[in-house]
Design an enzyme around this catalytic site. Structure first.
Site, mmCIF file in Angstrom:
data_model
loop_
_atom_site.group_PDB
_atom_site.id
_atom_site.type_symbol
_atom_site.label_atom_id
_atom_site.label_comp_id
_atom_site.label_asym_id
_atom_site.label_seq_id
_atom_site.Cartn_x
_atom_site.Cartn_y
_atom_site.Cartn_z
ATOM 1 N N CYS A 51 0.818 -1.216 0.000
ATOM 2 C CA CYS A 51 0.000 0.000 0.000
ATOM 3 C C CYS A 51 0.859 1.278 0.000
ATOM 4 C CB CYS A 51 -0.919 -0.043 1.223
ATOM 5 S SG CYS A 51 -1.829 1.479 1.531
ATOM 6 N N CYS A 82 -0.211 3.889 2.628
ATOM 7 C CA CYS A 82 0.193 3.426 3.964
ATOM 8 C C CYS A 82 1.631 3.848 4.240
ATOM 9 C CB CYS A 82 0.076 1.911 4.076
ATOM 10 S SG CYS A 82 -1.594 1.268 3.835
#
Length: 111
Positions: A32, A35
């Site tokens: 991600c 993230c």
């Protein structure tokens, strides 16, 4: 995010739901991008609120039971728990200040 402890399916209840202080959980994944972009802010919050709140990472791919139990549909998702109850939930990138304000609110409510 080596400075932040991980929480797993096996430890989620004890570390998060049974905690006496507020807990911020960063539901994340290694693949991600957003993230990874949020990682420095989350690390800062973990240092800044050490002793007042716990901050944990949960890898959604390695911990599907907790991901499903908490209804995580996208990452990053940030959930703040206070005495086992969800008090805030955010999905997607956000400003450090917005996340800090939500954590501060949970800390104040816990006093």
């Amino acid at each position: 995010m080596a400075n932040i402890q991980a929480v797993t399916d096996a430890t989620f209840a004890q570390k998060v739901l049974e905690s006496d202080i507020p807990v911020l959980v960063d539901f994340t994944a290694t693949w991600c991008g957003p993230c990874k972009a949020m990682a420095p802010a989350v690390e800062d919050l973990a240092r800044e609120y050490d002793g007042e709140a716990d901050v944990y990472l949960l890898d959604i791919d390695a911990n599907p039971d907790t991901r499903h139990a908490q209804g995580i549909m996208g990452v990053p998702t940030f959930m703040i728990f206070n005495r086992g109850e969800v008090v805030e939930r955010f999905t997607g990138s956000m400003s450090r200040s917005k996340l800090a304000a939500a954590l501060e609110s949970a800390i104040e409510a816990a006093k």
